[in-house]
Design a protein around this motif. Structure first.
Motif, PDB file in Angstrom:
ATOM      1  N   VAL A 279       0.824  -1.289   0.049  1.00 48.36           N
ATOM      2  CA  VAL A 279       0.009  -0.082  -0.216  1.00 48.36           C
ATOM      3  C   VAL A 279       0.904   1.065   0.066  1.00 48.36           C
ATOM      4  O   VAL A 279       1.875   1.255   0.890  1.00 48.36           O
ATOM      5  CB  VAL A 279      -0.959   0.016   1.293  1.00 48.36           C
ATOM      6  CG1 VAL A 279      -1.779   1.206   1.222  1.00 48.36           C
ATOM      7  CG2 VAL A 279      -1.919  -1.224   1.092  1.00 48.36           C
ATOM      8  N   ILE A 280       0.583   2.017  -0.949  1.00 48.25           N
ATOM      9  CA  ILE A 280       1.428   3.196  -1.324  1.00 48.25           C
ATOM     10  C   ILE A 280       0.741   4.394  -0.588  1.00 48.25           C
ATOM     11  O   ILE A 280      -0.515   4.676  -1.304  1.00 48.25           O
ATOM     12  CB  ILE A 280       1.854   3.374  -2.507  1.00 48.25           C
ATOM     13  CG1 ILE A 280       2.796   2.532  -3.027  1.00 48.25           C
ATOM     14  CG2 ILE A 280       2.816   4.760  -2.717  1.00 48.25           C
ATOM     15  CD1 ILE A 280       3.152   2.432  -4.490  1.00 48.25           C
ATOM     16  N   THR A 281       0.978   5.257   0.297  1.00 49.45           N
ATOM     17  CA  THR A 281       0.269   6.393   0.601  1.00 49.45           C
ATOM     18  C   THR A 281       0.903   7.681   0.157  1.00 49.45           C
ATOM     19  O   THR A 281       1.911   7.905   0.340  1.00 49.45           O
ATOM     20  CB  THR A 281       0.052   6.309   2.407  1.00 49.45           C
ATOM     21  OG1 THR A 281      -0.502   5.184   2.618  1.00 49.45           O
ATOM     22  CG2 THR A 281      -0.788   7.662   2.743  1.00 49.45           C
ATOM     23  N   PHE A 282      -0.103   8.731  -0.172  1.00 52.48           N
ATOM     24  CA  PHE A 282       0.327  10.044  -0.874  1.00 52.48           C
ATOM     25  C   PHE A 282      -0.196  11.121   0.346  1.00 52.48           C
ATOM     26  O   PHE A 282      -0.900  11.057   0.842  1.00 52.48           O
ATOM     27  CB  PHE A 282      -0.106  10.227  -2.112  1.00 52.48           C
ATOM     28  CG  PHE A 282       0.494   8.897  -3.304  1.00 52.48           C
ATOM     29  CD1 PHE A 282       1.366   9.461  -3.908  1.00 52.48           C
ATOM     30  CD2 PHE A 282      -0.252   8.024  -3.475  1.00 52.48           C
ATOM     31  CE1 PHE A 282       1.993   8.519  -4.901  1.00 52.48           C
ATOM     32  CE2 PHE A 282       0.225   6.850  -4.091  1.00 52.48           C
ATOM     33  CZ  PHE A 282       1.172   7.215  -4.888  1.00 52.48           C
ATOM     34  N   ALA A 283       0.436  11.857   0.240  1.00 50.82           N
ATOM     35  CA  ALA A 283       0.172  13.433   0.710  1.00 50.82           C
ATOM     36  C   ALA A 283      -0.034  14.464  -0.188  1.00 50.82           C
ATOM     37  O   ALA A 283       0.516  14.495  -1.321  1.00 50.82           O
ATOM     38  CB  ALA A 283       1.214  13.721   1.788  1.00 50.82           C
ATOM     39  N   GLY A 284      -1.223  15.138   0.059  1.00 52.74           N
ATOM     40  CA  GLY A 284      -1.583  16.241  -0.785  1.00 52.74           C
ATOM     41  C   GLY A 284      -3.060  16.078  -1.480  1.00 52.74           C
ATOM     42  O   GLY A 284      -3.775  14.978  -1.215  1.00 52.74           O
ATOM     43  N   GLN A 285      -3.287  17.051  -1.988  1.00 48.34           N
ATOM     44  CA  GLN A 285      -4.789  17.030  -2.655  1.00 48.34           C
ATOM     45  C   GLN A 285      -4.633  16.688  -4.295  1.00 48.34           C
ATOM     46  O   GLN A 285      -3.823  17.489  -4.895  1.00 48.34           O
ATOM     47  CB  GLN A 285      -5.695  18.415  -2.472  1.00 48.34           C
ATOM     48  CG  GLN A 285      -6.996  18.526  -2.878  1.00 48.34           C
ATOM     49  CD  GLN A 285      -7.777  19.845  -2.757  1.00 48.34           C
ATOM     50  OE1 GLN A 285      -7.381  20.730  -3.049  1.00 48.34           O
ATOM     51  NE2 GLN A 285      -8.759  19.555  -2.141  1.00 48.34           N
ATOM     52  N   ALA A 286      -5.141  15.728  -4.760  1.00 48.30           N
ATOM     53  CA  ALA A 286      -4.800  15.208  -6.001  1.00 48.30           C
ATOM     54  C   ALA A 286      -5.527  15.958  -7.111  1.00 48.30           C
ATOM     55  O   ALA A 286      -6.450  16.665  -6.918  1.00 48.30           O
ATOM     56  CB  ALA A 286      -5.432  13.759  -6.263  1.00 48.30           C
ATOM     57  N   GLN A 287      -4.361  16.229  -8.050  1.00 48.34           N
ATOM     58  CA  GLN A 287      -4.872  17.011  -9.368  1.00 48.34           C
ATOM     59  C   GLN A 287      -4.947  16.111 -10.450  1.00 48.34           C
ATOM     60  O   GLN A 287      -4.048  14.926 -10.395  1.00 48.34           O
ATOM     61  CB  GLN A 287      -3.863  18.364  -9.502  1.00 48.34           C
ATOM     62  CG  GLN A 287      -4.097  19.171  -8.451  1.00 48.34           C
ATOM     63  CD  GLN A 287      -5.339  19.568  -7.953  1.00 48.34           C
ATOM     64  OE1 GLN A 287      -6.077  20.150  -9.051  1.00 48.34           O
ATOM     65  NE2 GLN A 287      -5.687  19.866  -6.687  1.00 48.34           N
ATOM     66  N   ALA A 288      -5.489  16.359 -11.658  1.00 44.31           N
ATOM     67  CA  ALA A 288      -5.357  15.406 -12.665  1.00 44.31           C
ATOM     68  C   ALA A 288      -4.039  15.069 -13.313  1.00 44.31           C
ATOM     69  O   ALA A 288      -3.154  16.073 -13.254  1.00 44.31           O
ATOM     70  CB  ALA A 288      -6.042  16.187 -13.900  1.00 44.31           C
ATOM     71  N   GLY A 289      -3.873  13.978 -13.670  1.00 42.34           N
ATOM     72  CA  GLY A 289      -2.240  13.763 -14.000  1.00 42.34           C
ATOM     73  C   GLY A 289      -2.142  12.113 -13.907  1.00 42.34           C
ATOM     74  O   GLY A 289      -3.215  11.574 -13.842  1.00 42.34           O
ATOM     75  N   THR A 290      -1.050  11.625 -14.093  1.00 42.28           N
ATOM     76  CA  THR A 290      -0.686  10.172 -14.273  1.00 42.28           C
ATOM     77  C   THR A 290       0.412  10.058 -13.209  1.00 42.28           C
ATOM     78  O   THR A 290       1.636  10.928 -12.953  1.00 42.28           O
ATOM     79  CB  THR A 290      -0.201   9.740 -15.528  1.00 42.28           C
ATOM     80  OG1 THR A 290      -1.174   9.965 -16.449  1.00 42.28           O
ATOM     81  CG2 THR A 290       0.097   8.207 -15.666  1.00 42.28           C
ATOM     82  N   ILE A 291       0.378   9.095 -12.379  1.00 43.86           N
ATOM     83  CA  ILE A 291       1.465   8.725 -11.414  1.00 43.86           C
ATOM     84  C   ILE A 291       1.961   7.366 -12.044  1.00 43.86           C
ATOM     85  O   ILE A 291       1.230   6.477 -12.401  1.00 43.86           O
ATOM     86  CB  ILE A 291       0.749   8.370  -9.994  1.00 43.86           C
ATOM     87  CG1 ILE A 291      -0.021   9.510  -9.402  1.00 43.86           C
ATOM     88  CG2 ILE A 291       2.313   7.814  -9.235  1.00 43.86           C
ATOM     89  CD1 ILE A 291      -0.651   9.171  -8.081  1.00 43.86           C
ATOM     90  N   THR A 292       3.365   7.397 -12.292  1.00 44.70           N
ATOM     91  CA  THR A 292       4.163   6.215 -12.579  1.00 44.70           C
ATOM     92  C   THR A 292       4.881   5.528 -11.530  1.00 44.70           C
ATOM     93  O   THR A 292       5.659   6.134 -10.687  1.00 44.70           O
ATOM     94  CB  THR A 292       5.109   6.396 -13.731  1.00 44.70           C
ATOM     95  OG1 THR A 292       4.174   7.172 -14.796  1.00 44.70           O
ATOM     96  CG2 THR A 292       5.744   5.068 -14.277  1.00 44.70           C
TER      97      THR A 292
END
Length: 244
Positions: free
Chosen positions: A209-222
């Motif tokens: 499980v990968i946890t991110f910080a921040g408020q998501a904006q449109a785009g792609t995570i690799t």
């Protein structure tokens, strides 16, 4: 008396010549040549290793020198040696020819992916199957189980999600601990999503499980797991996660 001996000698020569051109004599000669051709033999070496990773391998068969006849294929060598050593194996028929599916209880696809048995000859990987490779003198054949890491996810991140997480499932390999939970052993490119990878938790040997910080904006995570995060010591194929 001398004349008689000469004629007798000539008769013997003619008789010998006649016997050499008769069918039975020709067959005998051909049979001798055939037997000599079949008797050609030479030494080769075979070793077999199971799943390898984190600096160790499951040694199934150490390098063993075997004397074989000319024309023996790599698959015939494997079958001959494993039979002699009492090591179980399974060969199945496919549309591409015979395939070495399992050795010593370890079957291809055991890690739910494209993992399986492959081989090298003298350190080189032929682009055809074991059954098609005819061995040459002093060939060194190495059979080993290879991994093929691939990441998948059913997680979805929507625009404006706060501190989202992605559950990543692995096939064809295993995560290592504690290396798999170290962010330094992953390559995570968040692009224009305005997110930052914060932590990785290994839930099981094939799930993280990968946890991110921040408020998501449109785009792609690799996302790519490096060789250090995986048992098979080869990086995974990149996984793309859309934020939309």
């Amino acid at each position: 008396m001398v004349r008689f001996k000469k004629w007798w000698h000539l008769a013997l020569v003619l008789l010998l010549a006649f016997s050499l051109v008769t069918p039975s004599a020709s067959a005998a000669v051909l049979q001798t040549v055939s037997q000599e051709a079949q008797s050609a033999d030479f030494d080769v070496q075979l070793s077999v290793k199971g799943l390898c990773g984190t600096g160790s391998c499951h040694e199934i068969l150490e390098g063993t020198t075997v004397n074989i006849q000319e024309g023996t294929t790599a698959l015939e060598l494997v079958e001959q040696v494993l039979d002699a050593e009492g090591i179980p194996y399974v060969v199945v028929s496919t549309q591409y020819g015979p395939y070495l599916q399992s050795i010593d209880g370890l079957a291809a696809g055991s890690l739910n992916g494209w993992d399986g048995w492959v081989y090298t000859v003298n350190g080189y990987s032929p682009n055809f199957g074991l059954a098609e490779y005819q061995l040459q003198a002093d060939d060194v054949v190495h059979i080993y189980y290879t991994t093929w890491a691939k990441l998948e996810t059913a997680s979805v991140i929507a625009v404006n999600d706060n501190n989202p997480s992605v559950t990543v499932n692995l096939t064809g390999d295993l995560f290592t601990t504690p290396n798999g939970s170290n962010l330094a052993n992953w390559t995570i490119n968040t692009g224009t999503t305005a997110l930052t990878a914060q932590s990785i938790t290994i839930n099981a040997n094939q799930q993280a499980v990968i946890t991110f910080a921040g408020q998501a904006q449109a785009g792609t995570i690799t996302i790519t797991a490096s060789a250090n995060a995986l048992f098979g010591s080869s990086a995974s194929e990149p996984l793309e996660v859309k934020v939309q």
